[in-house]
Write a protein that holds these residues in place. Structure first.
Motif, PDB file in Angstrom:
ATOM      1  N   TYR A 129       6.924   2.974   6.711  1.00 54.06           N
ATOM      2  CA  TYR A 129       6.143   3.919   5.895  1.00 54.06           C
ATOM      3  C   TYR A 129       5.998   3.383   4.470  1.00 54.06           C
ATOM      4  CZ  TYR A 129       5.122   8.041   3.061  1.00 54.06           C
ATOM      5  OH  TYR A 129       4.581   8.918   2.150  1.00 54.06           O
ATOM      6  N   ALA A 130       7.114   2.928   3.891  1.00 54.34           N
ATOM      7  CA  ALA A 130       7.054   2.388   2.529  1.00 54.34           C
ATOM      8  C   ALA A 130       6.139   1.170   2.465  1.00 54.34           C
ATOM      9  CB  ALA A 130       8.463   2.028   2.065  1.00 54.34           C
ATOM     10  N   HIS A 131       6.259   0.292   3.438  1.00 55.69           N
ATOM     11  CA  HIS A 131       5.421  -0.913   3.469  1.00 55.69           C
ATOM     12  C   HIS A 131       3.942  -0.552   3.543  1.00 55.69           C
ATOM     13  CE1 HIS A 131       3.873  -4.819   4.585  1.00 55.69           C
ATOM     14  NE2 HIS A 131       3.455  -4.348   5.742  1.00 55.69           N
ATOM     15  N   GLN A 132       3.608   0.427   4.375  1.00 50.01           N
ATOM     16  CA  GLN A 132       2.213   0.850   4.508  1.00 50.01           C
ATOM     17  C   GLN A 132       1.671   1.465   3.224  1.00 50.01           C
ATOM     18  OE1 GLN A 132       2.364   3.388   7.948  1.00 50.01           O
ATOM     19  NE2 GLN A 132       2.714   1.689   9.368  1.00 50.01           N
ATOM     20  N   LYS A 133       2.573   2.020   2.401  1.00 46.53           N
ATOM     21  CA  LYS A 133       2.169   2.572   1.099  1.00 46.53           C
ATOM     22  C   LYS A 133       2.021   1.492   0.031  1.00 46.53           C
ATOM     23  CE  LYS A 133       3.523   6.156  -0.881  1.00 46.53           C
ATOM     24  NZ  LYS A 133       4.311   7.187  -1.614  1.00 46.53           N
ATOM     25  N   GLY A 134       2.352   0.257   0.381  1.00 47.33           N
ATOM     26  CA  GLY A 134       2.245  -0.835  -0.579  1.00 47.33           C
ATOM     27  C   GLY A 134       3.493  -1.060  -1.393  1.00 47.33           C
ATOM     28  N   VAL A 135       4.615  -0.491  -0.953  1.00 47.26           N
ATOM     29  CA  VAL A 135       5.890  -0.671  -1.656  1.00 47.26           C
ATOM     30  C   VAL A 135       6.561  -1.948  -1.136  1.00 47.26           C
ATOM     31  CG1 VAL A 135       8.160   0.319  -2.137  1.00 47.26           C
ATOM     32  CG2 VAL A 135       6.167   1.814  -1.881  1.00 47.26           C
ATOM     33  N   PRO A 136       6.879  -2.915  -1.999  1.00 52.41           N
ATOM     34  CA  PRO A 136       7.578  -4.120  -1.543  1.00 52.41           C
ATOM     35  C   PRO A 136       8.916  -3.764  -0.908  1.00 52.41           C
ATOM     36  CG  PRO A 136       6.719  -4.414  -3.762  1.00 52.41           C
ATOM     37  CD  PRO A 136       6.572  -2.958  -3.450  1.00 52.41           C
ATOM     38  N   VAL A 137       9.294  -4.508   0.123  1.00 53.17           N
ATOM     39  CA  VAL A 137      10.532  -4.238   0.853  1.00 53.17           C
ATOM     40  C   VAL A 137      11.449  -5.456   0.770  1.00 53.17           C
ATOM     41  CG1 VAL A 137      11.547  -3.772   3.128  1.00 53.17           C
ATOM     42  CG2 VAL A 137       9.400  -2.655   2.449  1.00 53.17           C
ATOM     43  N   VAL A 138      12.666  -5.233   0.316  1.00 50.83           N
ATOM     44  CA  VAL A 138      13.720  -6.247   0.373  1.00 50.83           C
ATOM     45  C   VAL A 138      14.658  -5.840   1.494  1.00 50.83           C
ATOM     46  CG1 VAL A 138      15.727  -7.238  -0.781  1.00 50.83           C
ATOM     47  CG2 VAL A 138      13.589  -6.934  -2.044  1.00 50.83           C
ATOM     48  N   ALA A 139      14.793  -6.688   2.500  1.00 51.01           N
ATOM     49  CA  ALA A 139      15.585  -6.342   3.675  1.00 51.01           C
ATOM     50  C   ALA A 139      16.826  -7.208   3.772  1.00 51.01           C
ATOM     51  CB  ALA A 139      14.748  -6.504   4.940  1.00 51.01           C
ATOM     52  N   VAL A 140      17.937  -6.581   4.132  1.00 47.24           N
ATOM     53  CA  VAL A 140      19.149  -7.295   4.525  1.00 47.24           C
ATOM     54  C   VAL A 140      19.277  -7.062   6.023  1.00 47.24           C
ATOM     55  CG1 VAL A 140      21.640  -7.522   4.233  1.00 47.24           C
ATOM     56  CG2 VAL A 140      20.211  -6.888   2.268  1.00 47.24           C
ATOM     57  N   THR A 141      19.048  -8.115   6.804  1.00 43.20           N
ATOM     58  CA  THR A 141      19.025  -7.957   8.257  1.00 43.20           C
ATOM     59  C   THR A 141      19.566  -9.226   8.908  1.00 43.20           C
ATOM     60  OG1 THR A 141      17.645  -7.213  10.106  1.00 43.20           O
ATOM     61  CG2 THR A 141      16.631  -8.747   8.532  1.00 43.20           C
ATOM     62  N   ASP A 142      19.508  -9.285  10.241  1.00 47.88           N
ATOM     63  CA  ASP A 142      20.254 -10.316  10.943  1.00 47.88           C
ATOM     64  C   ASP A 142      19.415 -11.369  11.654  1.00 47.88           C
ATOM     65  OD1 ASP A 142      19.251  -8.555  12.780  1.00 47.88           O
ATOM     66  OD2 ASP A 142      21.095  -8.345  13.938  1.00 47.88           O
ATOM     67  N   SER A 143      18.093 -11.323  11.562  1.00 48.39           N
ATOM     68  CA  SER A 143      17.277 -12.276  12.311  1.00 48.39           C
ATOM     69  C   SER A 143      15.882 -12.389  11.709  1.00 48.39           C
ATOM     70  CB  SER A 143      17.171 -11.836  13.774  1.00 48.39           C
ATOM     71  OG  SER A 143      16.191 -12.587  14.455  1.00 48.39           O
TER      72      SER A 143
END
Length: 296
Positions: A207-221
């Motif tokens: 939802y945030a991404h679709q609104k144009g909000v940059p996303v910083v992710a901490v994930t595993d792959s």
């Protein structure tokens, strides 16, 4: 099915795949039990690709056809329980064989190696890039559910000591995600999620991404759901001898990010920390250290 067949092979070759093969690969990674139980045509329909794409993916992975993939996943389903329970059985057996000391030592050695790998150039570059983006944001929204909650809470707490721009998406009555509705393109969503990915986390981040909000992710792959649309994805290891995936590397990333953000804020951070110190002193928040006893 925490360690599904072909998972690592798919991840290793993902970047070299066509868009259609990548779509089919994500379906396999995200729905391992369906791979074992549904027909190829049903799977291709759910994945949104043609049946022939599933066959091409199998050949891309060095197999004769998609039936070989289905057979491997069916065997995995029959051979062990999925989820935490399946890993618990392996842990119990290993613990009985090696003993408590050896299991604890193995876990600590593994965590130490995983954290050290974060200092390698590629990981370090991503961490610094993420910190720069977060430091420049008007507001940082932090999101982490279940085991990932402690990761984003740590960063949120560190940032709250140096300013007022951090918002934790965590609230009573199911209202935690509501604040993301106020996010703008000059804000950033910091989100953490690792396998098994929490559905609500991915939906809020999308939802945030679709609104144009940059996303910083901490994930595993590289092919994790969050990595597909994150502006910056910091990858962490989660493998563990425990029944439960380790969150130690992800937690270390949060601490490093908080430290770098504070440094980028410069004197503003120092002044904010002075105010925090004054507040804690007024409320006697922290116990004073004991004076060492003098020896006569």
């Amino acid at each position: 099915m925490d360690q599904a067949p072909l998972r690592q092979a798919i991840i290793d070759t993902f970047d070299g795949m066509s868009a259609q093969l990548q779509t089919a690969s994500r379906y396999i990674l995200d729905h391992p039990r369906d791979v074992a139980l549904l027909s190829m045509r049903e799977q291709s329909k759910h994945a949104g690709v043609q049946p022939a794409t599933m066959t091409r993916l199998a050949k891309h992975l060095g197999l004769d056809g998609y039936d070989a993939i289905r057979a491997m996943y069916a065997e995995a389903v029959r051979g062990k329980e999925p989820g935490f329970a399946g890993k618990a059985g392996a842990q119990v057996a290993s613990q009985k064989l090696k003993g408590d000391h050896a299991l604890a030592a193995d876990m600590l050695a593994s965590i130490s190696t995983q954290v050290a790998q974060l200092a390698e150039p590629q990981s370090l570059n991503r961490i610094v890039e993420a910190a720069t983006l977060l430091a420049a944001a008007r507001r940082v929204y932090c999101l982490g559910l279940r085991s990932s909650h402690s990761v984003t809470w740590q960063l949120h707490y560190m940032m709250s000591l140096i300013g007022e721009k951090s918002v934790m998406l965590d609230g009573l009555g199911g209202t935690g995600a509501d604040a993301i509705g106020n996010a703008r393109s000059d804000d950033v969503l910091l989100v953490a999620s690792v396998l098994p990915y929490t559905r609500a986390t991915i939906e809020i981040a999308e939802y945030a991404h679709q609104k144009g909000v940059p996303v910083v992710a901490v994930t595993d792959s590289e092919v994790a759901p969050l990595a597909q649309f994150a502006t910056v994805a910091v990858l962490v290891a989660t493998e563990s001898a425990s029944f439960f995936h380790t969150m130690s590397p992800a937690f270390a990333v949060a601490e490093v990010l908080g430290t770098l953000i504070a440094g980028n804020a410069g004197e503003n951070a120092v002044e904010a920390l002075r105010r925090s110190d004054e507040l804690f002193a007024s409320f006697k928040t922290h116990l004073k250290p004991r004076n060492p006893k003098k020896r006569s």
